[in-house]
Design a protein around this motif. Structure first.
Motif, PDB file in Angstrom:
ATOM      1  N   LYS A   2       0.902  -1.122   0.119  1.00 52.43           N
ATOM      2  CA  LYS A   2       0.088  -0.193  -0.076  1.00 52.43           C
ATOM      3  C   LYS A   2       0.841   1.190   0.050  1.00 52.43           C
ATOM      4  O   LYS A   2       1.731   1.508   0.884  1.00 52.43           O
ATOM      5  N   ARG A   3       0.715   2.088  -0.925  1.00 53.89           N
ATOM      6  CA  ARG A   3       1.379   3.479  -1.127  1.00 53.89           C
ATOM      7  C   ARG A   3       0.366   4.173  -0.426  1.00 53.89           C
ATOM      8  O   ARG A   3      -0.608   4.657  -0.806  1.00 53.89           O
ATOM      9  N   GLU A   4       0.986   4.979   0.482  1.00 52.98           N
ATOM     10  CA  GLU A   4       0.360   5.980   1.269  1.00 52.98           C
ATOM     11  C   GLU A   4      -0.314   7.339   0.550  1.00 52.98           C
ATOM     12  O   GLU A   4       0.423   7.718  -0.240  1.00 52.98           O
ATOM     13  N   ASN A   5      -1.443   7.587   0.393  1.00 51.31           N
ATOM     14  CA  ASN A   5      -2.019   8.699  -0.078  1.00 51.31           C
ATOM     15  C   ASN A   5      -1.981   8.776  -1.496  1.00 51.31           C
ATOM     16  O   ASN A   5      -1.925   9.977  -1.912  1.00 51.31           O
ATOM     17  N   VAL A   6      -1.955   7.837  -2.094  1.00 47.20           N
ATOM     18  CA  VAL A   6      -2.251   7.512  -3.673  1.00 47.20           C
ATOM     19  C   VAL A   6      -3.493   7.024  -3.991  1.00 47.20           C
ATOM     20  O   VAL A   6      -4.001   5.909  -3.449  1.00 47.20           O
ATOM     21  N   ARG A   8      -6.263   5.069  -5.257  1.00 49.27           N
ATOM     22  CA  ARG A   8      -6.301   3.663  -5.691  1.00 49.27           C
ATOM     23  C   ARG A   8      -7.484   3.352  -6.617  1.00 49.27           C
ATOM     24  O   ARG A   8      -8.511   3.945  -6.914  1.00 49.27           O
ATOM     25  N   ASP A  32      -1.641  -0.488  -6.660  1.00 50.55           N
ATOM     26  CA  ASP A  32      -2.780   0.270  -5.929  1.00 50.55           C
ATOM     27  C   ASP A  32      -4.321  -0.013  -6.089  1.00 50.55           C
ATOM     28  O   ASP A  32      -5.183   0.528  -6.341  1.00 50.55           O
ATOM     29  N   HIS A  79     -10.225   8.485  -1.960  1.00 51.05           N
ATOM     30  CA  HIS A  79      -9.361   7.252  -1.694  1.00 51.05           C
ATOM     31  C   HIS A  79      -9.229   6.677  -3.110  1.00 51.05           C
ATOM     32  O   HIS A  79      -8.406   5.952  -3.286  1.00 51.05           O
ATOM     33  N   HIS A  81      -9.688   6.537  -7.760  1.00 51.93           N
ATOM     34  CA  HIS A  81      -9.821   7.200  -8.775  1.00 51.93           C
ATOM     35  C   HIS A  81     -10.658   6.409  -9.768  1.00 51.93           C
ATOM     36  O   HIS A  81     -11.083   7.069 -10.679  1.00 51.93           O
ATOM     37  N   ASN A 181      -2.454   9.282 -15.770  1.00 49.83           N
ATOM     38  CA  ASN A 181      -1.070   9.482 -16.119  1.00 49.83           C
ATOM     39  C   ASN A 181      -0.860  10.627 -16.660  1.00 49.83           C
ATOM     40  O   ASN A 181      -0.090  11.668 -16.149  1.00 49.83           O
ATOM     41  N   SER A 184      -1.589  13.663 -14.458  1.00 46.75           N
ATOM     42  CA  SER A 184      -0.781  13.874 -13.251  1.00 46.75           C
ATOM     43  C   SER A 184       0.518  14.493 -13.906  1.00 46.75           C
ATOM     44  O   SER A 184       1.241  14.810 -12.997  1.00 46.75           O
TER      45      SER A 184
END
Ligand SMILES: Cc1cc2nc3c(=O)[nH]c(=O)nc-3n(C[C@H](O)[C@H](O)[C@H](O)COP(=O)(O)O)c2cc1C
Length: 185
Positions: A2-6, A8, A32, A79, A81, A181, A184
């Protein structure tokens, strides 16, 4: 894992044996991803020999064990997308079309709509005749007119992409990831 604050992907698994393995393989190629299971999905996974502990090594998993679908609170805080429902039973497709949200997966689909989060639904009953692998053998099924009509109705929903084949699922997910992508960078 788990990558925090990305943000999912919330991936809904329903109780469909048809394209279960292939859908999980697609989910496994993506970063994610959280799996949201209906009660039927948990049973069917077990019937097809999946071990929940093994799946938990790869994915964060939410089970359908609250009446209020408590985990959907995560949708209100950016949380996720994207919601993917794959594979989607004809039962789940029917509920999605008619605005019923009484399982974890129909709830994430409804919340995605209400939060304007794009969804991809891989509806498996899209042909008048379907050959599928049950836990013990190959069987041929004949989706009913109501099943096929519900898929057509779902295609009219805004912000929802309906995939009718595995290639369409892969392509819809790839397009969604490319779009994210691009926005961002
Ligand atoms: C082994 C097995 C495989 C199943 N495969 C399918 C399927 O491919 N498509 C489908 O619509 N239902 C399938 N079902 C039936 C669903 O699991 C059942 O309709 C269930 O109520 C769906 O609930 P859900 O939509 O909340 O996951 C299967 C059931 C079992 C036991």
């Amino acid at each position: 894992m788990k990558r925090e604050n990305v943000p999912r992907i919330a991936w809904g698994l329903t109780g469909s044996g048809h394209f279960l393995r292939e859908s999980l393989e697609v989910a496994g190629t993506l970063p994610d991803v959280d799996l949201y299971l209906t009660k039927a999905a948990a049973e069917v996974l077990n019937m097809y020999g999946y071990d929940m502990r093994e799946l938990r090594r790869r994915f964060r998993i939410f089970r359908d064990n609250t009446a209020s679908a408590a985990p959907v609170g995560l949708f209100y805080h950016g949380h996720y997308h994207t919601v993917v429902v794959a594979p989607a039973t004809s039962n789940t497709v029917a509920k999605c079309v008619w605005g019923i949200s009484d399982t974890l997966v129909t709830n994430i689909f409804a919340q995605a709509g209400k939060c304007r989060i794009p969804s991809v639904v891989f509806a498996c009953d899209t042909e008048p005749e379907v050959t599928t692998e049950s836990p013990s053998e190959w069987v041929t099924l004949y989706p009913r007119r109501v099943d096929l009509e519900n898929v057509d109705k779902l295609k009219q929903f805004e912000n929802v992409t309906v995939a009718s084949t595995l290639d369409e699922l892969r392509s819809a997910v790839e397009q969604r990831m490319a779009c994210l992508n691009a926005s961002s960078s």
